[in-house]
Motif scaffolding. Structure first.
Motif, PDB file in Angstrom:
ATOM      1  N   MET A   1       0.814  -1.014   0.020  1.00  0.00           N
ATOM      2  CA  MET A   1      -0.087   0.081  -0.008  1.00  0.00           C
ATOM      3  C   MET A   1       0.969   1.075   0.172  1.00  0.00           C
ATOM      4  SD  MET A   1      -3.203   0.867   1.411  1.00  0.00           S
ATOM      5  CE  MET A   1      -3.914   2.526   2.100  1.00  0.00           C
ATOM      6  N   ILE A   2       0.545   2.115  -0.838  1.00  0.00           N
ATOM      7  CA  ILE A   2       1.192   3.296  -0.839  1.00  0.00           C
ATOM      8  C   ILE A   2       0.634   4.560  -0.096  1.00  0.00           C
ATOM      9  CG2 ILE A   2       2.161   5.132  -2.630  1.00  0.00           C
ATOM     10  CD1 ILE A   2       1.848   2.947  -4.705  1.00  0.00           C
ATOM     11  N   THR A   3       1.281   5.201   0.751  1.00  0.00           N
ATOM     12  CA  THR A   3       0.948   6.055   1.518  1.00  0.00           C
ATOM     13  C   THR A   3       1.529   7.500   0.960  1.00  0.00           C
ATOM     14  OG1 THR A   3       2.580   6.058   3.191  1.00  0.00           O
ATOM     15  CG2 THR A   3       0.756   4.672   3.715  1.00  0.00           C
ATOM     16  N   ASN A   4       0.588   8.615   1.120  1.00  0.00           N
ATOM     17  CA  ASN A   4       0.855   9.906   0.709  1.00  0.00           C
ATOM     18  C   ASN A   4       1.142   9.977  -0.767  1.00  0.00           C
ATOM     19  OD1 ASN A   4       0.611  10.843   3.297  1.00  0.00           O
ATOM     20  ND2 ASN A   4       2.709  10.314   3.761  1.00  0.00           N
ATOM     21  N   LEU A   5       0.319   9.154  -1.310  1.00  0.00           N
ATOM     22  CA  LEU A   5       0.565   9.273  -3.000  1.00  0.00           C
ATOM     23  C   LEU A   5       0.241  10.615  -3.537  1.00  0.00           C
ATOM     24  CD1 LEU A   5       0.787   7.171  -5.518  1.00  0.00           C
ATOM     25  CD2 LEU A   5      -1.861   7.709  -5.804  1.00  0.00           C
ATOM     26  N   PRO A   6       1.398  11.107  -4.229  1.00  0.00           N
ATOM     27  CA  PRO A   6       1.562  12.495  -4.811  1.00  0.00           C
ATOM     28  C   PRO A   6       0.579  12.492  -6.093  1.00  0.00           C
ATOM     29  CG  PRO A   6       3.407  11.022  -5.506  1.00  0.00           C
ATOM     30  CD  PRO A   6       2.472  10.310  -4.653  1.00  0.00           C
ATOM     31  N   PRO A   7       0.264  13.691  -6.531  1.00  0.00           N
ATOM     32  CA  PRO A   7      -0.428  13.839  -7.702  1.00  0.00           C
ATOM     33  C   PRO A   7       0.723  13.377  -8.940  1.00  0.00           C
ATOM     34  CG  PRO A   7       0.277  15.897  -7.014  1.00  0.00           C
ATOM     35  CD  PRO A   7       0.648  15.047  -5.947  1.00  0.00           C
ATOM     36  N   LEU A   8      -0.106  12.594  -9.886  1.00  0.00           N
ATOM     37  CA  LEU A   8       0.883  12.189 -11.103  1.00  0.00           C
ATOM     38  C   LEU A   8       0.372  12.750 -12.412  1.00  0.00           C
ATOM     39  CD1 LEU A   8       0.742   8.458 -10.244  1.00  0.00           C
ATOM     40  CD2 LEU A   8       2.424   9.814  -9.464  1.00  0.00           C
ATOM     41  N   VAL A   9       1.400  12.925 -13.063  1.00  0.00           N
ATOM     42  CA  VAL A   9       1.050  13.134 -14.450  1.00  0.00           C
ATOM     43  C   VAL A   9       1.733  12.222 -15.582  1.00  0.00           C
ATOM     44  CG1 VAL A   9       1.526  14.918 -16.515  1.00  0.00           C
ATOM     45  CG2 VAL A   9       0.814  15.569 -14.410  1.00  0.00           C
ATOM     46  N   VAL A  10       0.865  11.621 -15.934  1.00  0.00           N
ATOM     47  CA  VAL A  10       1.389  10.576 -17.083  1.00  0.00           C
ATOM     48  C   VAL A  10       1.602  11.342 -18.373  1.00  0.00           C
ATOM     49  CG1 VAL A  10       0.861   8.214 -18.281  1.00  0.00           C
ATOM     50  CG2 VAL A  10       0.033   8.522 -16.041  1.00  0.00           C
ATOM     51  N   MET A  11       2.869  11.488 -18.711  1.00  0.00           N
ATOM     52  CA  MET A  11       3.317  12.244 -19.821  1.00  0.00           C
ATOM     53  C   MET A  11       4.041  11.753 -20.951  1.00  0.00           C
ATOM     54  SD  MET A  11       6.954  14.135 -18.478  1.00  0.00           S
ATOM     55  CE  MET A  11       7.327  14.615 -20.441  1.00  0.00           C
ATOM     56  N   GLY A  12       4.121  12.238 -22.118  1.00  0.00           N
ATOM     57  CA  GLY A  12       4.908  11.741 -23.132  1.00  0.00           C
ATOM     58  C   GLY A  12       3.982  12.387 -24.417  1.00  0.00           C
ATOM     59  N   VAL A  13       4.660  11.953 -25.739  1.00  0.00           N
ATOM     60  CA  VAL A  13       4.040  12.377 -26.854  1.00  0.00           C
ATOM     61  C   VAL A  13       3.005  11.522 -27.114  1.00  0.00           C
ATOM     62  CG1 VAL A  13       6.300  13.151 -27.746  1.00  0.00           C
ATOM     63  CG2 VAL A  13       5.581  10.719 -28.177  1.00  0.00           C
ATOM     64  N   SER A  14       2.159  12.154 -28.058  1.00  0.00           N
ATOM     65  CA  SER A  14       0.648  11.307 -28.652  1.00  0.00           C
ATOM     66  C   SER A  14       1.027  10.011 -29.091  1.00  0.00           C
ATOM     67  CB  SER A  14       0.194  12.328 -29.755  1.00  0.00           C
ATOM     68  OG  SER A  14      -0.841  11.654 -30.064  1.00  0.00           O
ATOM     69  N   GLY A  15       0.354   8.946 -28.576  1.00  0.00           N
ATOM     70  CA  GLY A  15       0.464   7.623 -29.117  1.00  0.00           C
ATOM     71  C   GLY A  15       1.370   6.786 -28.307  1.00  0.00           C
ATOM     72  N   HIS A 147      10.286  12.047 -11.355  1.00  0.00           N
ATOM     73  CA  HIS A 147       9.687  11.351 -12.382  1.00  0.00           C
ATOM     74  C   HIS A 147      10.206   9.836 -12.399  1.00  0.00           C
ATOM     75  CE1 HIS A 147      13.876  12.231 -14.020  1.00  0.00           C
ATOM     76  NE2 HIS A 147      13.684  11.218 -14.779  1.00  0.00           N
ATOM     77  N   ILE A 148       9.177   9.170 -13.056  1.00  0.00           N
ATOM     78  CA  ILE A 148       9.439   7.598 -13.350  1.00  0.00           C
ATOM     79  C   ILE A 148       9.452   7.403 -14.716  1.00  0.00           C
ATOM     80  CG2 ILE A 148       8.647   5.446 -12.956  1.00  0.00           C
ATOM     81  CD1 ILE A 148       6.840   6.543 -10.503  1.00  0.00           C
ATOM     82  N   PRO A 149      10.478   6.914 -15.368  1.00  0.00           N
ATOM     83  CA  PRO A 149      10.898   6.806 -16.684  1.00  0.00           C
ATOM     84  C   PRO A 149      10.258   5.384 -17.074  1.00  0.00           C
ATOM     85  CG  PRO A 149      12.940   6.673 -15.754  1.00  0.00           C
ATOM     86  CD  PRO A 149      11.807   7.098 -14.664  1.00  0.00           C
ATOM     87  N   VAL A 150       9.309   5.069 -18.060  1.00  0.00           N
ATOM     88  CA  VAL A 150       8.715   4.277 -18.498  1.00  0.00           C
ATOM     89  C   VAL A 150       8.804   3.736 -20.010  1.00  0.00           C
ATOM     90  CG1 VAL A 150       6.637   2.801 -18.587  1.00  0.00           C
ATOM     91  CG2 VAL A 150       7.022   4.452 -16.750  1.00  0.00           C
ATOM     92  N   ASP A 161       2.320  -2.051 -13.562  1.00  0.00           N
ATOM     93  CA  ASP A 161       3.131  -2.766 -12.505  1.00  0.00           C
ATOM     94  C   ASP A 161       4.577  -2.111 -12.152  1.00  0.00           C
ATOM     95  OD1 ASP A 161       0.915  -4.513 -12.483  1.00  0.00           O
ATOM     96  OD2 ASP A 161       2.028  -5.971 -13.412  1.00  0.00           O
ATOM     97  N   GLY A 162       5.185  -1.814 -13.091  1.00  0.00           N
ATOM     98  CA  GLY A 162       6.403  -1.246 -13.012  1.00  0.00           C
ATOM     99  C   GLY A 162       6.304   0.152 -12.364  1.00  0.00           C
ATOM    100  N   VAL A 163       5.376   0.788 -12.670  1.00  0.00           N
ATOM    101  CA  VAL A 163       5.061   2.051 -11.973  1.00  0.00           C
ATOM    102  C   VAL A 163       4.789   2.163 -10.584  1.00  0.00           C
ATOM    103  CG1 VAL A 163       3.641   4.530 -12.066  1.00  0.00           C
ATOM    104  CG2 VAL A 163       4.598   3.370 -14.357  1.00  0.00           C
ATOM    105  N   LEU A 167       6.710   3.849  -7.371  1.00  0.00           N
ATOM    106  CA  LEU A 167       6.002   4.479  -6.228  1.00  0.00           C
ATOM    107  C   LEU A 167       6.177   3.989  -4.818  1.00  0.00           C
ATOM    108  CD1 LEU A 167       2.877   5.345  -8.431  1.00  0.00           C
ATOM    109  CD2 LEU A 167       4.662   7.074  -7.626  1.00  0.00           C
ATOM    110  N   GLU A 168       6.121   2.715  -4.815  1.00  0.00           N
ATOM    111  CA  GLU A 168       6.112   2.121  -3.454  1.00  0.00           C
ATOM    112  C   GLU A 168       7.483   2.352  -2.985  1.00  0.00           C
ATOM    113  OE1 GLU A 168       2.941  -1.911  -4.041  1.00  0.00           O
ATOM    114  OE2 GLU A 168       5.089  -2.042  -4.406  1.00  0.00           O
TER     115      GLU A 168
END
Length: 170
Positions: A1-15, A147-150, A161-163, A167-168
């Motif tokens: 379980m993740i406590t104090n989860l920050p706001p997240l923006v899933v980012m990248g180019v279109s597609g 950031h988390i690179p994916v 799952d990786g993200v 976060l954990e």
């Protein structure tokens, strides 16, 4: 379980899978997900549909709406996930001015892979011809940007799952 989860923006180019991964991530974490496309005014959508890339002036009000949504969730959820291209450092800085603890989940991959995905889908206003301008505009994330690179290779559930693992650990 993740406590104090920050706001997240899933980012990248279109597609690259922002909406798909963002929705799955929201479901997995029990956090509301919103697609940044829904924050665009009609004029931006019309401009993109015509094959014309948005400029900084076009994007500023759109990014401000997304930033405000990250900072003050109207549904009382406290944290949310929003898909947003966030291509330039200045755009990400603006978003972080609203939500300083914001974490970017950066989806990236080979241009040929992304182009193949775009050509295999129908999008309301984002033609594949704009991919090159988005790739040219994309600025790498700095070490001071949380950031988390994916890498988008793999199925969306595995990416989520990786993200979640990252976060954990944070």
């Amino acid at each position: 379980m993740i406590t104090n989860l920050p706001p997240l923006v899933v980012m990248g180019v279109s597609g690259c899978g922002k909406s798909t991964v963002g929705a799955l991530l929201g479901e997995r974490l029990g956090v509301p997900f919103f697609d940044g496309d829904d924050f665009h005014p009609p004029a931006n959508k019309a401009k993109m549909a015509s094959g014309t890339p948005l400029n900084d002036e076009d994007r500023a009000p759109w990014l401000a709406k997304i930033g405000a949504a990250l900072a003050t969730p109207g549904d009382g959820a406290g944290t949310r996930i929003i898909a947003c291209s966030a291509l330039k450092r200045s755009y990400r800085d603006l978003l972080r001015s609203y939500a300083p603890d914001l974490v970017f989940v950066h989806l990236s991959g080979e241009a040929a892979t992304i182009c193949g995905r775009i050509s295999g889908r129908a999008h309301e206003y984002m033609p594949s011809s704009l991919l090159a301008s988005q790739l040219a505009t994309l600025e790498p994330l700095g070490t001071d940007e949380a950031h988390i690179p994916v890498d988008i290779v793999g199925d969306p559930a595995s990416l989520v799952d990786g993200v979640v693992r990252e976060l954990e650990l944070s």
